[in-house]
Design an enzyme around this catalytic site. Structure first.
Site, PDB file in Angstrom:
ATOM      1  N   GLU A  64       8.340 -14.732 -10.665  1.00 49.45           N
ATOM      2  CA  GLU A  64       7.675 -13.536 -10.309  1.00 49.45           C
ATOM      3  C   GLU A  64       7.252 -12.679 -11.266  1.00 49.45           C
ATOM      4  O   GLU A  64       6.176 -12.145 -11.353  1.00 49.45           O
ATOM      5  CB  GLU A  64       8.413 -12.690  -9.267  1.00 49.45           C
ATOM      6  CG  GLU A  64       9.449 -11.763  -9.568  1.00 49.45           C
ATOM      7  CD  GLU A  64      10.163 -11.277  -8.349  1.00 49.45           C
ATOM      8  OE1 GLU A  64       9.519 -10.833  -7.510  1.00 49.45           O
ATOM      9  OE2 GLU A  64      11.396 -11.172  -8.389  1.00 49.45           O
TER      10      GLU A  64
ATOM     11  N   ARG B  55       3.945  -0.162  -4.837  1.00 49.03           N
ATOM     12  CA  ARG B  55       3.762  -0.889  -3.395  1.00 49.03           C
ATOM     13  C   ARG B  55       2.457  -1.485  -3.529  1.00 49.03           C
ATOM     14  O   ARG B  55       2.153  -2.164  -2.496  1.00 49.03           O
ATOM     15  CB  ARG B  55       3.643   0.361  -2.433  1.00 49.03           C
ATOM     16  CG  ARG B  55       5.085   1.066  -2.303  1.00 49.03           C
ATOM     17  CD  ARG B  55       4.602   2.411  -1.221  1.00 49.03           C
ATOM     18  NE  ARG B  55       4.631   1.738   0.063  1.00 49.03           N
ATOM     19  CZ  ARG B  55       5.506   1.283   0.931  1.00 49.03           C
ATOM     20  NH1 ARG B  55       6.696   1.504   0.645  1.00 49.03           N
ATOM     21  NH2 ARG B  55       5.114   1.023   1.890  1.00 49.03           N
TER      22      ARG B  55
ATOM     23  N   LYS C 265       6.231  -4.312  -3.911  1.00 51.39           N
ATOM     24  CA  LYS C 265       7.669  -4.001  -3.733  1.00 51.39           C
ATOM     25  C   LYS C 265       8.186  -4.173  -2.181  1.00 51.39           C
ATOM     26  O   LYS C 265       9.353  -4.749  -1.867  1.00 51.39           O
ATOM     27  CB  LYS C 265       7.897  -2.611  -4.308  1.00 51.39           C
ATOM     28  CG  LYS C 265       9.780  -2.542  -4.383  1.00 51.39           C
ATOM     29  CD  LYS C 265      10.060  -3.168  -5.307  1.00 51.39           C
ATOM     30  CE  LYS C 265      11.745  -2.817  -5.371  1.00 51.39           C
ATOM     31  NZ  LYS C 265      12.382  -4.057  -6.035  1.00 51.39           N
TER      32      LYS C 265
ATOM     33  N   TRP D 167      -2.600  -2.674  -1.805  1.00 50.10           N
ATOM     34  CA  TRP D 167      -2.388  -4.279  -1.895  1.00 50.10           C
ATOM     35  C   TRP D 167      -3.064  -5.041  -0.685  1.00 50.10           C
ATOM     36  O   TRP D 167      -3.090  -4.798   0.378  1.00 50.10           O
ATOM     37  CB  TRP D 167      -0.760  -4.561  -1.469  1.00 50.10           C
ATOM     38  CG  TRP D 167      -0.365  -5.894  -1.963  1.00 50.10           C
ATOM     39  CD1 TRP D 167       0.104  -6.471  -3.122  1.00 50.10           C
ATOM     40  CD2 TRP D 167      -0.053  -7.140  -1.026  1.00 50.10           C
ATOM     41  NE1 TRP D 167       0.353  -7.758  -2.984  1.00 50.10           N
ATOM     42  CE2 TRP D 167       0.152  -8.184  -1.631  1.00 50.10           C
ATOM     43  CE3 TRP D 167      -0.414  -7.060   0.476  1.00 50.10           C
ATOM     44  CZ2 TRP D 167       0.532  -9.286  -0.994  1.00 50.10           C
ATOM     45  CZ3 TRP D 167      -0.469  -8.370   1.057  1.00 50.10           C
ATOM     46  CH2 TRP D 167       0.242  -9.406   0.194  1.00 50.10           C
TER      47      TRP D 167
ATOM     48  N   HIS E  37      18.605 -36.147  -6.580  1.00 48.88           N
ATOM     49  CA  HIS E  37      18.035 -36.497  -5.736  1.00 48.88           C
ATOM     50  C   HIS E  37      16.508 -36.314  -5.692  1.00 48.88           C
ATOM     51  O   HIS E  37      15.556 -36.362  -4.608  1.00 48.88           O
ATOM     52  CB  HIS E  37      18.513 -36.203  -4.209  1.00 48.88           C
ATOM     53  CG  HIS E  37      19.921 -36.443  -4.040  1.00 48.88           C
ATOM     54  ND1 HIS E  37      20.310 -37.692  -3.494  1.00 48.88           N
ATOM     55  CD2 HIS E  37      21.122 -35.812  -4.173  1.00 48.88           C
ATOM     56  CE1 HIS E  37      21.629 -37.838  -3.391  1.00 48.88           C
ATOM     57  NE2 HIS E  37      21.925 -36.581  -3.859  1.00 48.88           N
TER      58      HIS E  37
ATOM     59  N   CYS F   2       0.815  -1.285   0.239  1.00 49.16           N
ATOM     60  CA  CYS F   2      -0.032   0.014   0.055  1.00 49.16           C
ATOM     61  C   CYS F   2       0.812   1.211   0.163  1.00 49.16           C
ATOM     62  O   CYS F   2       2.104   1.383   0.652  1.00 49.16           O
ATOM     63  CB  CYS F   2      -0.810  -0.005   1.181  1.00 49.16           C
ATOM     64  SG  CYS F   2      -2.123  -1.273   1.214  1.00 49.16           S
TER      65      CYS F   2
ATOM     66  N   LYS G  81      13.178 -14.857 -10.342  1.00 51.48           N
ATOM     67  CA  LYS G  81      13.056 -13.750 -11.054  1.00 51.48           C
ATOM     68  C   LYS G  81      12.184 -14.123 -12.261  1.00 51.48           C
ATOM     69  O   LYS G  81      11.135 -13.515 -12.566  1.00 51.48           O
ATOM     70  CB  LYS G  81      14.374 -13.187 -11.942  1.00 51.48           C
ATOM     71  CG  LYS G  81      15.355 -12.420 -11.182  1.00 51.48           C
ATOM     72  CD  LYS G  81      14.840 -10.809 -10.860  1.00 51.48           C
ATOM     73  CE  LYS G  81      14.260 -11.032  -9.643  1.00 51.48           C
ATOM     74  NZ  LYS G  81      14.859 -10.580  -8.448  1.00 51.48           N
TER      75      LYS G  81
ATOM     76  N   ASN H 110      -1.702   2.330   5.467  1.00 47.21           N
ATOM     77  CA  ASN H 110      -0.828   1.233   5.157  1.00 47.21           C
ATOM     78  C   ASN H 110      -0.429   0.302   6.631  1.00 47.21           C
ATOM     79  O   ASN H 110       0.311   0.973   7.413  1.00 47.21           O
ATOM     80  CB  ASN H 110       0.478   1.705   4.289  1.00 47.21           C
ATOM     81  CG  ASN H 110       1.547   0.787   4.476  1.00 47.21           C
ATOM     82  OD1 ASN H 110       1.212  -0.243   4.022  1.00 47.21           O
ATOM     83  ND2 ASN H 110       2.831   1.296   4.353  1.00 47.21           N
ATOM     84  N   GLY H 111      -0.916  -0.843   6.592  1.00 48.61           N
ATOM     85  CA  GLY H 111      -0.317  -1.677   7.549  1.00 48.61           C
ATOM     86  C   GLY H 111      -1.453  -2.595   8.105  1.00 48.61           C
ATOM     87  O   GLY H 111      -2.542  -2.794   6.861  1.00 48.61           O
TER      88      GLY H 111
ATOM     89  N   GLU I 215      18.254 -17.287  -7.259  1.00 51.10           N
ATOM     90  CA  GLU I 215      17.680 -15.849  -7.745  1.00 51.10           C
ATOM     91  C   GLU I 215      17.327 -15.756  -9.148  1.00 51.10           C
ATOM     92  O   GLU I 215      16.090 -15.416  -9.653  1.00 51.10           O
ATOM     93  CB  GLU I 215      18.903 -14.909  -7.711  1.00 51.10           C
ATOM     94  CG  GLU I 215      18.428 -13.469  -8.166  1.00 51.10           C
ATOM     95  CD  GLU I 215      17.418 -12.769  -7.544  1.00 51.10           C
ATOM     96  OE1 GLU I 215      17.061 -13.529  -6.323  1.00 51.10           O
ATOM     97  OE2 GLU I 215      17.004 -11.648  -7.721  1.00 51.10           O
TER      98      GLU I 215
HETATM   99  C1  AGP Z   1      12.445  -9.743  -5.434  1.00 48.54           C
HETATM  100  O1  AGP Z   1      12.411  -9.848  -6.725  1.00 48.54           O
HETATM  101  C2  AGP Z   1      11.016  -9.744  -4.692  1.00 48.54           C
HETATM  102  N1  AGP Z   1      10.226  -9.063  -5.313  1.00 48.54           N
HETATM  103  C3  AGP Z   1      11.129  -9.985  -3.280  1.00 48.54           C
HETATM  104  O2  AGP Z   1      11.390 -11.472  -2.981  1.00 48.54           O
HETATM  105  C4  AGP Z   1      11.741  -9.161  -2.313  1.00 48.54           C
HETATM  106  O3  AGP Z   1      13.328  -9.473  -2.452  1.00 48.54           O
HETATM  107  C5  AGP Z   1      11.405  -9.552  -0.774  1.00 48.54           C
HETATM  108  O4  AGP Z   1      10.265  -9.144  -0.495  1.00 48.54           O
HETATM  109  C6  AGP Z   1      12.434  -8.633   0.278  1.00 48.54           C
HETATM  110  O5  AGP Z   1      12.462  -7.270   0.090  1.00 48.54           O
HETATM  111  P1  AGP Z   1      13.317  -6.445   0.896  1.00 48.54           P
HETATM  112  O6  AGP Z   1      14.842  -6.494   0.210  1.00 48.54           O
HETATM  113  O7  AGP Z   1      12.760  -5.042   0.535  1.00 48.54           O
HETATM  114  O8  AGP Z   1      13.469  -6.745   2.309  1.00 48.54           O
END
Ligand code: AGP
Length: 613
Positions: free
Chosen positions: A493, A27, A608, A75, A509, A2, A490, A101-102, A486
Site C-alpha cells: 500500500e 480521508r 484512511k 476521494w 502449493h 472525503c 503494508k 462525504n458519502g 500484514e
Molecule cells: C491499512 O493499512 C489499510 N489502510 C486498510 O486496509 C484499513 O485497515 C481498512 O480500510 C479498514 O479500516 P478500519 O480499520 O478503519 O475499518
C-alpha cells in the site's frame, strides 16, 4: 473517504477551513475546494484537483474574507478527480452550495427527474444532483432553506455527511448526516462542523457527534439539532479525548513513522487499567457484561477489512487457543452479501480503526438483524461502529493519521489478547497460573518493542538493498501468518511493490514457482511452536535461491546460516508474537517507500476511512 469541514462565527473562516482540510486530508486527496460566504451575500468558490496545498496556490492572494465557510477534500467515487468534479457544488441558480462525504445511491433517478424539469449539470457527481434537488424543492414550495434541505433528504437513498450554504441566508450553516461521520464543535459564539474532531480540537473541546438522520442547523451562534422528520433533539455535548499534539507530526518526517514509534505507549494505553496482576484479573466492561453468554458461547464471528481483518485473524488463533471457542473470520465486504448462517447464539466482533468503514457497518447491521450480539473493537471514540454495537472496547491507540495502519493494528491485537484471556477465565479454559504468566508478559511488551525499534538503522540498510525489488513474499505459520499478511499489505500500500503474504507451508502449493534469485522472501521464524517447520520452509526457499530475510528470536545464531539477513526480536510468549514481529515489517515497508520517494502518509488511490462500499 472525503473530508468535510465548515465554520461559522466571528473569525475569518477561510484559514480555519483550509487548516481543517489539511488535518482531514488523510480521508482523500484527489481534489480540494472551499466555499466562502460573507454578509454581502457573495459566495466565493475555489476548487482544484490535487491536494489542499494546490488549492492554496490556486487561491493565492485573492480576497477570502468571510465569517462562514466550508471546505472539502475528495476521494473520487462518481466522476474523475478533476476541477469540475471537485466540491463544493452549486445549485443551477448558484444560490446554494454543498459539500458531501458519502454516496447518493438513487442519484441517477433523481438526475433524470431534475433534467426533465430543466436542470443542467456541470459535473458527473452524485453530490451536484442533491444540491439541484434542494434548489428544486425550495423553488416549488413555500419553505425556508432549512425546510427545503429536510424535505429533499427524505427523497435521498444512500449515505451522506453534507454541509450546505445558502446565499439567501448567509447567517445559516446546515449539516446533515446519514451513514457518514459528522462532528459539531461548539465554541464561544462560533461553531465548527467536520468529519472528525481533528480540525476542531484547536478551538474547542466541546463536541456533538451527530446521529444518523439528524440535521444540525446553525443560525448565527445558535445550534439546533432536528431529525429529518422535524423532531427537535437536545444536543449531547461530549469532550474531545485527544490533544493537538496527538495529531501533529511532533518532529517526525511522516505520521507513519511517528505512529510506529508510538507503539510502546499505545499498546500500554490499550492494556493499562484493564490488567490487575495481583489477583490475575482482567476488567473489560463490555466483556464482563456478557459473562453468562460467554460461558455458553457457541461461536465467535469476527468481521473487519484490511488490517483490521488481519487483527481478526490473530483473534481467531487467540480465542480458539485460549478460550476454546470456535471462530470464523470474515471479510465484512463478503459477509454482508452472502447469506451467512448467523443467529442469537453468535457473538460477532467487529474490528475497525476508524469505526466508519462502510462494509463493516453493513455487516454489523446484517448480523444484528439476525439477532447476534455485536461487540466493537474500535479506535475512534464516538464513531459510528461503537454507537451501533451492543458493547465494545476502545483500543486507545490515539489518532492514527497515516493511511497505512500501524499502531491501530497492535492496539487491536492487544485488546483481542485481553478479550481472549478474559473469556478463557470466564469459561475456565485457562489456569490462574497461566493467565498470570501471560499478563506478566503483556507488561513487558512495550519495553520489548522499544528494543525492536533500535533495529531501525539495520532495517533502513535492508530497505536500501531491496527497494527496487518487483515482488516480495512474506511467509509465516501460526501467529506468524497474520503477521506475514500484514507485512505484505503494508509494503504494497505505501511502496506499490507487489507483495503477497502466505502461510509458509502453503508456499509449495503454488507461490514457490515465483521464487528465484530476484525474490526477497520475508519469513517469520521465531522460536515458537512451528519453528522447526518454518526452518524447513526456509530451506525450500534457499534451494530456489530466493533472498531470505528472517525475523528471528534473539540468540538464535543457527538461523544465520540459512538467511541472507536476520532481524532479531526479543523472545516472547507466542500469543504476543504479532505485537512484536509486526514492528520490523512496518519499518521495512516505511523505509522502502521513503527510498522510492512515495507519499508514505497519503499513498495513491487510498483513503484512511473507507466510507463507501
Ligand atoms: C491499512 O493499512 C489499510 N489502510 C486498510 O486496509 C484499513 O485497515 C481498512 O480500510 C479498514 O479500516 P478500519 O480499520 O478503519 O475499518
Amino acid at each position: 473517504m472525503c473530508g468535510i469541514v465548515a465554520y461559522i462565527g466571528h473569525r475569518d473562516a477561510c484559514p480555519i477551513v483550509l487548516k481543517g482540510l489539511k488535518r482531514l486530508e488523510y480521508r482523500g486527496y484527489d481534489s480540494a475546494g472551499v466555499a466562502l460566504l460573507d454578509s454581502s451575500k457573495e459566495m466565493k468558490v475555489y476548487k482544484k484537483t490535487g491536494k489542499v496545498a494546490d488549492l492554496e496556490n490556486e487561491i493565492g492572494s485573492r480576497d477570502t474574507s468571510a465569517f462562514t465557510g466550508m471546505g472539502h477534500t475528495r476521494w473520487a467515487t462518481h466522476g474523475a478527480p478533476n476541477d469540475v468534479n471537485a466540491h463544493p457544488h452549486l445549485s443551477g441558480d448558484g444560490e446554494f452550495a454543498i459539500i458531501h462525504n458519502g454516496i447518493i445511491e438513487n442519484y441517477g433517478a433523481l438526475k433524470e427527474m431534475l433534467k426533465k424539469r430543466g436542470h443542467e449539470f456541470k459535473s458527473e457527481t452524485d453530490t451536484e444532483v442533491l444540491i439541484h434537488l434542494i434548489e428544486e424543492v425550495y423553488k416549488n414550495n413555500p419553505v425556508t432553506f432549512e425546510e427545503a434541505v429536510r424535505m429533499s433528504l427524505t427523497q435521498v437513498v444512500g449515505a451522506y455527511a453534507i454541509v450546505i450554504l445558502s446565499k439567501k441566508d448567509p447567517n445559516y450553516l446546515i449539516g446533515a448526516k446519514k451513514g457518514s461521520p459528522m462532528v459539531i464543535g461548539i465554541g464561544e459564539n462560533e461553531h465548527f462542523i467536520a468529519s472528525d474532531a481533528t480540525p476542531i480540537v484547536e478551538y474547542t473541546r466541546n463536541v456533538v457527534y451527530l446521529n444518523d438522520g439528524e440535521i444540525a442547523i446553525i443560525e448565527g451562534s445558535e445550534l439546533t439539532i432536528k431529525t429529518v422528520d422535524n423532531t427537535i433533539k437536545p444536543p449531547y455535548i461530549t469532550a474531545i479525548e485527544f490533544n493537538l499534539e496527538n495529531i501533529e507530526k511532533g518532529g517526525y518526517e511522516h505520521f507513519m513513522l511517528k505512529e510506529i514509534y508510538e507503539q510502546p505507549r499505545s499498546i500500554m494505553d490499550s492494556f493499562r487499567g484493564r490488567i490487575h496482576l495481583p489477583d490475575a484479573r482482567i476488567t473489560m466492561a463490555g466483556i464482563d457484561k456478557y459473562e453468562d453468554k460467554i460461558k455458553n458461547i457457541q461461536r465467535i464471528v469476527i468481521i473487519g477489512c484490511g488490517t483490521s481483518w488481519h487483527a481478526g485473524l490473530v483473534g481467531e488463533y487467540l480465542f480458539e487457543d485460549l478460550a476454546r471457542i470456535p471462530v470464523e473470520v470474515e471479510y465484512a465486504s463478503e459477509f454482508r452479501y452472502r447469506n451467512p448462517v448467523i443467529g442469537e447464539n453468535d457473538f460477532v466482533i467487529a474490528i475497525s480503526q476508524s469505526g466508519e468503514t462502510a462494509d463493516t457497518l453493513a455487516a454489523i447491521e446484517l448480523a444484528k438483524s439476525k439477532g447476534a450480539t455485536i461487540f466493537g473493537v474500535c479506535n475512534v471514540v464516538g464513531s459510528s461502529i461503537p454507537r451501533t454495537t451492543d458493547a465494545g472496547a476502545y483500543t486507545h491507540a490515539g489518532p492514527e493519521i497515516g493511511v497505512a495502519s500501524t499502531k491501530a493494528f497492535t492496539a487491536q491485537v492487544t485488546a483481542l489478547i485481553l478479550m481472549a484471556l478474559s473469556m478463557a477465565q470466564k469459561k475456565g479454559t485457562i489456569s490462574t497460573q497461566r493467565l498470570r504468566e501471560i499478563l506478566n508478559e503483556m507488561e513487558t511488551v512495550p519495553e520489548k518493542i522499544e528494543r525492536v525499534l533500535k533495529t531501525d538503522d539495520q532495517i533502513k540498510e535492508l530497505a536500501a538493498t531491496y527497494k527496487d525489488a518487483k515482488n516480495f513474499l512474506y511467509l509465516g505459520r501460526g501467529y506468524g501468518f497474520p503477521v506475514a499478511l500484514e507485512g505484505a499489505l503494508k509494503l504494497k500500500e505505501i511502496s506499490y511493490i507487489h507483495a503477497e503474504g502466505y502461510p509458509a507451508a502453503e508456499m509449495k502449493h503454488g507461490p514457490i514457482a515465483l521464487i528465484d534469485e530476484e525474490m526477497p522472501v520475508v519469513i517469520i521464524a521465531t522460536q515458537h511452536s512451528n519453528y522447526e517447520k518454518v526452518v524447513s520452509n526456509i530451506q525450500e526457499v534457499k534451494a530456489r535461491k530466493g533472498k531470505i530475510i528472517v525475523i528471528a528470536t534473539e540468540g538464535d545464531t543457527h538461523i544465520q546460516e540459512m538467511a541472507d539477513h536476520v532481524i532479531y526480536i526479543p523472545a516472547c510468549e507466542e500469543v504476543m508474537l504479532p505485537l512484536i514481529a509486526t514492528i520490523p515489517l512496518q519499518l521495512l515497508s516505511y523505509h522502502i517507500a521513503v527510498l522510492r520517494e512515495c507519499n508514505v502518509d497519503q499513498p495513491r488511490n487510498l483513503a484512511k476511512s473507507v466510507t463507501v462500499e
